[in-house]
Scaffold this active site. Sequence first.
Site, PDB file in Angstrom:
ATOM      1  N   THR A   1       0.896  -1.078  -0.093  1.00 35.98           N
ATOM      2  CA  THR A   1       0.231  -0.444   0.063  1.00 35.98           C
ATOM      3  C   THR A   1       1.442   1.179  -0.085  1.00 35.98           C
TER       4      THR A   1
ATOM      5  N   ILE B   1       2.827   0.338   7.343  1.00 38.81           N
ATOM      6  CA  ILE B   1       3.329  -0.729   7.125  1.00 38.81           C
ATOM      7  C   ILE B   1       2.761  -1.613   8.426  1.00 38.81           C
TER       8      ILE B   1
ATOM      9  N   ASN C   1      -3.316 -13.915  -1.474  1.00 43.61           N
ATOM     10  CA  ASN C   1      -4.154 -15.177  -1.210  1.00 43.61           C
ATOM     11  C   ASN C   1      -4.463 -16.276   0.626  1.00 43.61           C
TER      12      ASN C   1
ATOM     13  N   GLN D   1     -22.486  -5.883  22.836  1.00 44.16           N
ATOM     14  CA  GLN D   1     -23.513  -6.153  24.184  1.00 44.16           C
ATOM     15  C   GLN D   1     -24.177  -6.912  25.035  1.00 44.16           C
TER      16      GLN D   1
ATOM     17  N   GLU E   1      -5.893  -6.650   4.079  1.00 43.10           N
ATOM     18  CA  GLU E   1      -5.730  -7.082   3.056  1.00 43.10           C
ATOM     19  C   GLU E   1      -6.482  -7.034   2.009  1.00 43.10           C
TER      20      GLU E   1
ATOM     21  N   GLU F   1     -14.452  -4.493   0.290  1.00 44.53           N
ATOM     22  CA  GLU F   1     -15.496  -4.109  -0.887  1.00 44.53           C
ATOM     23  C   GLU F   1     -14.725  -5.298  -2.540  1.00 44.53           C
TER      24      GLU F   1
HETATM   25  P1  FAD Z   1      -8.782   3.048  -0.627  1.00 47.25           P
HETATM   26  O1  FAD Z   1      -8.554   2.203  -1.708  1.00 47.25           O
HETATM   27  O2  FAD Z   1      -8.834   4.296  -0.788  1.00 47.25           O
HETATM   28  O3  FAD Z   1     -10.376   2.836  -0.553  1.00 47.25           O
HETATM   29  C1  FAD Z   1     -11.643   3.844   0.254  1.00 47.25           C
HETATM   30  C2  FAD Z   1     -12.729   3.039  -0.161  1.00 47.25           C
HETATM   31  O4  FAD Z   1     -13.175   2.587  -0.947  1.00 47.25           O
HETATM   32  C3  FAD Z   1     -12.578   1.847   0.506  1.00 47.25           C
HETATM   33  O5  FAD Z   1     -13.893   1.563   1.847  1.00 47.25           O
HETATM   34  C4  FAD Z   1     -12.919   0.625  -0.270  1.00 47.25           C
HETATM   35  O6  FAD Z   1     -12.991  -0.637  -0.277  1.00 47.25           O
HETATM   36  C5  FAD Z   1     -13.732   1.270  -1.392  1.00 47.25           C
HETATM   37  N1  FAD Z   1     -13.135   1.022  -2.175  1.00 47.25           N
HETATM   38  C6  FAD Z   1     -12.247   1.488  -4.121  1.00 47.25           C
HETATM   39  N2  FAD Z   1     -12.081   0.846  -4.860  1.00 47.25           N
HETATM   40  C7  FAD Z   1     -13.539  -0.138  -4.952  1.00 47.25           C
HETATM   41  C8  FAD Z   1     -13.806  -0.229  -5.885  1.00 47.25           C
HETATM   42  N3  FAD Z   1     -12.778  -0.342  -7.394  1.00 47.25           N
HETATM   43  N4  FAD Z   1     -15.139  -1.117  -5.134  1.00 47.25           N
HETATM   44  C9  FAD Z   1     -16.272  -0.645  -4.839  1.00 47.25           C
HETATM   45  N5  FAD Z   1     -15.336  -0.220  -3.469  1.00 47.25           N
HETATM   46  C10 FAD Z   1     -13.761   0.753  -3.814  1.00 47.25           C
HETATM   47  N6  FAD Z   1      -1.004  -2.405   3.654  1.00 47.25           N
HETATM   48  C11 FAD Z   1      -0.289  -2.941   3.652  1.00 47.25           C
HETATM   49  O7  FAD Z   1       1.036  -2.402   2.217  1.00 47.25           O
HETATM   50  N7  FAD Z   1       0.931  -3.711   4.622  1.00 47.25           N
HETATM   51  C12 FAD Z   1       0.246  -3.856   5.284  1.00 47.25           C
HETATM   52  O8  FAD Z   1       1.378  -4.313   6.611  1.00 47.25           O
HETATM   53  C13 FAD Z   1      -0.804  -3.324   6.079  1.00 47.25           C
HETATM   54  N8  FAD Z   1      -1.205  -3.151   6.951  1.00 47.25           N
HETATM   55  C14 FAD Z   1      -2.030  -2.834   7.413  1.00 47.25           C
HETATM   56  C15 FAD Z   1      -2.156  -2.541   9.016  1.00 47.25           C
HETATM   57  C16 FAD Z   1      -3.295  -0.955   9.288  1.00 47.25           C
HETATM   58  C17 FAD Z   1      -4.178  -0.948  10.505  1.00 47.25           C
HETATM   59  C18 FAD Z   1      -4.353  -0.500   8.076  1.00 47.25           C
HETATM   60  C19 FAD Z   1      -5.365   0.492   8.677  1.00 47.25           C
HETATM   61  C20 FAD Z   1      -4.326  -0.941   6.425  1.00 47.25           C
HETATM   62  C21 FAD Z   1      -3.103  -1.754   6.062  1.00 47.25           C
HETATM   63  N9  FAD Z   1      -2.233  -1.815   5.019  1.00 47.25           N
HETATM   64  C22 FAD Z   1      -1.224  -2.119   4.921  1.00 47.25           C
HETATM   65  C23 FAD Z   1      -3.525  -1.178   4.229  1.00 47.25           C
HETATM   66  C24 FAD Z   1      -4.391  -1.266   3.326  1.00 47.25           C
HETATM   67  O9  FAD Z   1      -4.500  -3.173   3.025  1.00 47.25           O
HETATM   68  C25 FAD Z   1      -5.407  -0.221   2.589  1.00 47.25           C
HETATM   69  O10 FAD Z   1      -5.475   0.463   3.879  1.00 47.25           O
HETATM   70  C26 FAD Z   1      -6.382  -1.451   2.086  1.00 47.25           C
HETATM   71  O11 FAD Z   1      -5.871  -2.148   1.038  1.00 47.25           O
HETATM   72  C27 FAD Z   1      -7.467   0.240   1.654  1.00 47.25           C
HETATM   73  O12 FAD Z   1      -6.511   0.750   1.006  1.00 47.25           O
HETATM   74  P2  FAD Z   1      -6.948   2.230   1.701  1.00 47.25           P
HETATM   75  O13 FAD Z   1      -6.873   2.354   2.389  1.00 47.25           O
HETATM   76  O14 FAD Z   1      -6.255   3.176   0.503  1.00 47.25           O
HETATM   77  O15 FAD Z   1      -8.586   2.839   1.128  1.00 47.25           O
HETATM   78  N1  2MC Z   2      -3.941 -14.211  -6.565  1.00 48.49           N
HETATM   79  C1  2MC Z   2      -3.363 -14.220  -7.507  1.00 48.49           C
HETATM   80  N2  2MC Z   2      -3.371 -13.933  -9.338  1.00 48.49           N
HETATM   81  C2  2MC Z   2      -3.882 -12.275  -8.798  1.00 48.49           C
HETATM   82  C3  2MC Z   2      -4.915 -11.878  -8.017  1.00 48.49           C
HETATM   83  C4  2MC Z   2      -4.887 -12.567  -6.673  1.00 48.49           C
HETATM   84  N3  2MC Z   2      -6.028 -12.679  -5.616  1.00 48.49           N
HETATM   85  N4  2MC Z   2      -4.871 -11.137  -8.246  1.00 48.49           N
HETATM   86  C5  2MC Z   2      -5.010 -10.589  -8.792  1.00 48.49           C
HETATM   87  N5  2MC Z   2      -4.109 -11.523  -9.835  1.00 48.49           N
HETATM   88  C6  2MC Z   2      -3.531 -11.440 -11.506  1.00 48.49           C
HETATM   89  C7  2MC Z   2      -4.352 -11.599 -12.163  1.00 48.49           C
HETATM   90  O1  2MC Z   2      -4.598 -12.529 -12.446  1.00 48.49           O
HETATM   91  C8  2MC Z   2      -3.682 -10.717 -13.021  1.00 48.49           C
HETATM   92  O2  2MC Z   2      -3.028 -11.372 -13.534  1.00 48.49           O
HETATM   93  P1  2MC Z   2      -2.451 -11.804 -15.469  1.00 48.49           P
HETATM   94  O3  2MC Z   2      -1.600 -10.620 -15.523  1.00 48.49           O
HETATM   95  O4  2MC Z   2      -1.615 -13.316 -15.918  1.00 48.49           O
HETATM   96  O5  2MC Z   2      -4.290 -11.665 -16.139  1.00 48.49           O
HETATM   97  C9  2MC Z   2      -3.222  -9.772 -12.661  1.00 48.49           C
HETATM   98  O6  2MC Z   2      -2.667  -9.993 -11.444  1.00 48.49           O
HETATM   99  C10 2MC Z   2      -3.185  -8.433 -12.280  1.00 48.49           C
HETATM  100  O7  2MC Z   2      -4.847  -8.790 -11.948  1.00 48.49           O
HETATM  101  P2  2MC Z   2      -6.022  -7.781 -12.080  1.00 48.49           P
HETATM  102  O8  2MC Z   2      -5.878  -7.708 -14.211  1.00 48.49           O
HETATM  103  O9  2MC Z   2      -7.111  -8.015 -11.079  1.00 48.49           O
HETATM  104  O10 2MC Z   2      -5.669  -6.437 -11.689  1.00 48.49           O
HETATM  105  P3  2MC Z   2      -6.350  -5.085 -11.522  1.00 48.49           P
HETATM  106  O11 2MC Z   2      -5.437  -4.184 -11.280  1.00 48.49           O
HETATM  107  O12 2MC Z   2      -7.939  -4.929 -11.927  1.00 48.49           O
HETATM  108  O13 2MC Z   2      -7.195  -5.263  -9.593  1.00 48.49           O
HETATM  109  C11 2MC Z   2      -7.233  -5.736  -7.512  1.00 48.49           C
HETATM  110  C12 2MC Z   2      -6.941  -5.476  -8.989  1.00 48.49           C
HETATM  111  C13 2MC Z   2      -7.998  -5.110  -7.181  1.00 48.49           C
HETATM  112  C14 2MC Z   2      -8.209  -6.803  -7.395  1.00 48.49           C
HETATM  113  C15 2MC Z   2      -5.818  -6.202  -6.396  1.00 48.49           C
HETATM  114  O14 2MC Z   2      -5.553  -4.395  -7.546  1.00 48.49           O
HETATM  115  C16 2MC Z   2      -6.502  -6.173  -5.110  1.00 48.49           C
HETATM  116  O15 2MC Z   2      -6.420  -6.863  -4.731  1.00 48.49           O
HETATM  117  N6  2MC Z   2      -6.409  -4.971  -4.615  1.00 48.49           N
HETATM  118  C17 2MC Z   2      -6.234  -5.061  -3.233  1.00 48.49           C
HETATM  119  C18 2MC Z   2      -5.361  -4.823  -2.385  1.00 48.49           C
HETATM  120  C19 2MC Z   2      -4.925  -4.903  -1.536  1.00 48.49           C
HETATM  121  O16 2MC Z   2      -5.516  -6.773  -1.358  1.00 48.49           O
HETATM  122  N7  2MC Z   2      -4.211  -4.583  -0.025  1.00 48.49           N
HETATM  123  C20 2MC Z   2      -3.804  -5.314   1.014  1.00 48.49           C
HETATM  124  C21 2MC Z   2      -2.550  -5.178   1.061  1.00 48.49           C
HETATM  125  S1  2MC Z   2      -1.453  -5.778   2.441  1.00 48.49           S
HETATM  126  C22 2MC Z   2      -2.263  -5.378   3.508  1.00 48.49           C
HETATM  127  O17 2MC Z   2      -3.228  -4.583   4.222  1.00 48.49           O
HETATM  128  C23 2MC Z   2      -1.478  -6.147   5.476  1.00 48.49           C
HETATM  129  C24 2MC Z   2      -2.178  -5.831   6.457  1.00 48.49           C
HETATM  130  C25 2MC Z   2      -0.381  -7.097   4.970  1.00 48.49           C
END
Ligand code: FAD
Ligand code: 2MC
Length: 378
Positions: free
Chosen positions: A124, A155, A237, A334, A361, A365
Site C-alpha cells: 500500500t 505498514i 491469497n 452487547q 489485506e 468491497e
Molecule cells: P481506498 O483504496 O482509498 O478505499 C476507500 C474505500 O473505497 C474503501 O471502502 C474501499 O473498499 C472502497 N473502494 C475502493 N475501490 C473500490 C472499488 N473498485 N469498488 C468498490 N469499492 C471500492 N498495507 C500493506 O501493504 N502492508 C501492511 O502491512 C498493511 N497493514 C495495515 C495495517 C492497518 C492497521 C491498516 C489500517 C492498513 C494496512 N494496510 C497495509 C493497508 C490496507 O491494505 C489498505 O488500507 C486497504 O487495502 C485499503 O486501501 P486504502 O486505505 O487506500 O483505501
Molecule cells: N491471486 C493471484 N493472482 C492474482 C490475484 C490473486 N488474488 N489477483 C490478481 N491477480 C493477477 C491477475 O490474475 C492478473 O494476472 P494476469 O496479468 O496474468 O492476467 C494480474 O494479477 C493483474 O490482476 P488484475 O488485472 O485483476 O488487476 P486489477 O488492477 O484490475 O485489480 C485487484 C486487482 C483490485 C484485485 C488488486 O489490486 C487487489 O487485490 N487490491 C487490493 C489490495 C490489497 O489487498 N492490499 C492489501 C495490502 S496488505 C495488508 O493490508 C496487510 C495488512 C499486510
Amino acid sequence: MFTLTEDEVAINETARDFADEFLAPNAVEWDQNKHFPVDVLRKAAGLGMGGIYVDEEVGGSGLTRVDAARIFEQLATGDPSIAAYISIHNMVNWMIDTYGTDEQRRQWIPGLCSMDQLGSYCLTEPGAGSDAAALSTKAVRDGDDYILNGVKQFISGAGTSDVYVVMVRTGDAGPKGISAIIVPKDSAGLSFGANEKKMGWNAQPTRQVIFEDVRVPAANVLGDEGGGFRIAMNGLNGGRLNIAACSIGGAQSALDKAVSYLLERKAFGSRLLDQQALQFRLADMKTELEAARTMLWRAADALQNNAPDKVELCAMAKRFATDTGFQVANDALQLLGGYGYLAEYGVEKIVRDLRVHQILEGTNEIMRVVVARSLTAT
Ligand code: FAD
Ligand code: 2MC
C-alpha cells in the site's frame, strides 16, 4: 478435512495453550501501552509458528494452509492483533520461500523462521491502496543495484521489522511493471514514519516506510522483474485466509466471554442465560462462526491444492469471516451490557481489533470485486 487427526488436534492444542499462557493474560495491557511483544513472538517461533507453511528444509514447519488457519484461529483467541502480525510475517516468509532463489532462501528464511528477524509486507502507498497496481514507488536499475524512491503507507511491523518485501515499479504503468524486492532494515536512506494512532491493532506498530535513494542489490529481487504483482497477490491469497482465521478466533473468544458472563449474571430472579432470547442470540452467534470456519477451511484446502477457484474462495472466506467475526464480537459486547464497554473485560478490545480486518489485506468491497469478476470469467 473436518475430522482432525491426532496430530492436528495436538497442533491446535499447542497454539491454544500458547495463546492462553502468553497472549490472553497480557492482551489488554499491550493494547493500552501499545507494546509490541517481540520476545513473545520469538517464543511462538520456537514452536514453529514463524514459518508455518514454509519448507522444512530451510527451517519452516512444512504444514498446510488448513493447519495455518487453525493455528491463527487459536492464537487469535488470546490476541487478534498479535496473531495477525504473526500471519503477516508468515506471508512474507512464504513469499521468499516460494519465489526466492536458493541463495535468497538460505539468506533470509532461517532468521524469519526463528523470528530473530521480523518481516513486513509493503504494498500500500498513500496514493494507491485498493488499486494496488497503480503503485508508484520506483526502483531504477543502476549497475548491480536498484535505487528506490517512494513511500509505503500503513505498514504493519514497520520500524521494528528487519526484512521488508517491497512492491516497486520497475517498468511501465499497471501490474506488469511491478517487481518485488527484499529491503533490509539497515539500508541507507530507509526511514519510518511515526507509529500511527489507531482504533485497534495497538499491540503492533503501523508506520510509513520511506525510501530516499535506497540502494538495494539487484540480487534481492524476488522472482522475475515485472512479476512482483503476481507474487504480491499470491501472498495475499493466504494472508486473507489467515486474517479470516484471526477474526474467527477473536470472535470465538468474545462469544466465550459472553457465555461466562450470562451464566454468572443474575437479573429478574434468575441467570441471564436462562432468557431464551439471549440463548437464541448465542446460538446464532455460534452457528455463524461455524459457517465462517467451515468456509475458511474449504478455501484453505483449495489454496493448498492450487484449485482453479482458489482466488475467489479465499476472497469469499475473507469477506464472510471478517464480517461475521466483527458482528459476533460486537454482539458479545452487547451481551455484557455496560461491562462489555469497559476495557478490563477485554471484549471492546476484540471489537476494535476485528474492525480493521474488514479493511486490510483487501477491503471487503475489493473481496466482492474479486468474487464478482469470477462470475463472468471465461
Ligand atoms: P481506498 O483504496 O482509498 O478505499 C476507500 C474505500 O473505497 C474503501 O471502502 C474501499 O473498499 C472502497 N473502494 C475502493 N475501490 C473500490 C472499488 N473498485 N469498488 C468498490 N469499492 C471500492 N498495507 C500493506 O501493504 N502492508 C501492511 O502491512 C498493511 N497493514 C495495515 C495495517 C492497518 C492497521 C491498516 C489500517 C492498513 C494496512 N494496510 C497495509 C493497508 C490496507 O491494505 C489498505 O488500507 C486497504 O487495502 C485499503 O486501501 P486504502 O486505505 O487506500 O483505501
Ligand atoms: N491471486 C493471484 N493472482 C492474482 C490475484 C490473486 N488474488 N489477483 C490478481 N491477480 C493477477 C491477475 O490474475 C492478473 O494476472 P494476469 O496479468 O496474468 O492476467 C494480474 O494479477 C493483474 O490482476 P488484475 O488485472 O485483476 O488487476 P486489477 O488492477 O484490475 O485489480 C485487484 C486487482 C483490485 C484485485 C488488486 O489490486 C487487489 O487485490 N487490491 C487490493 C489490495 C490489497 O489487498 N492490499 C492489501 C495490502 S496488505 C495488508 O493490508 C496487510 C495488512 C499486510
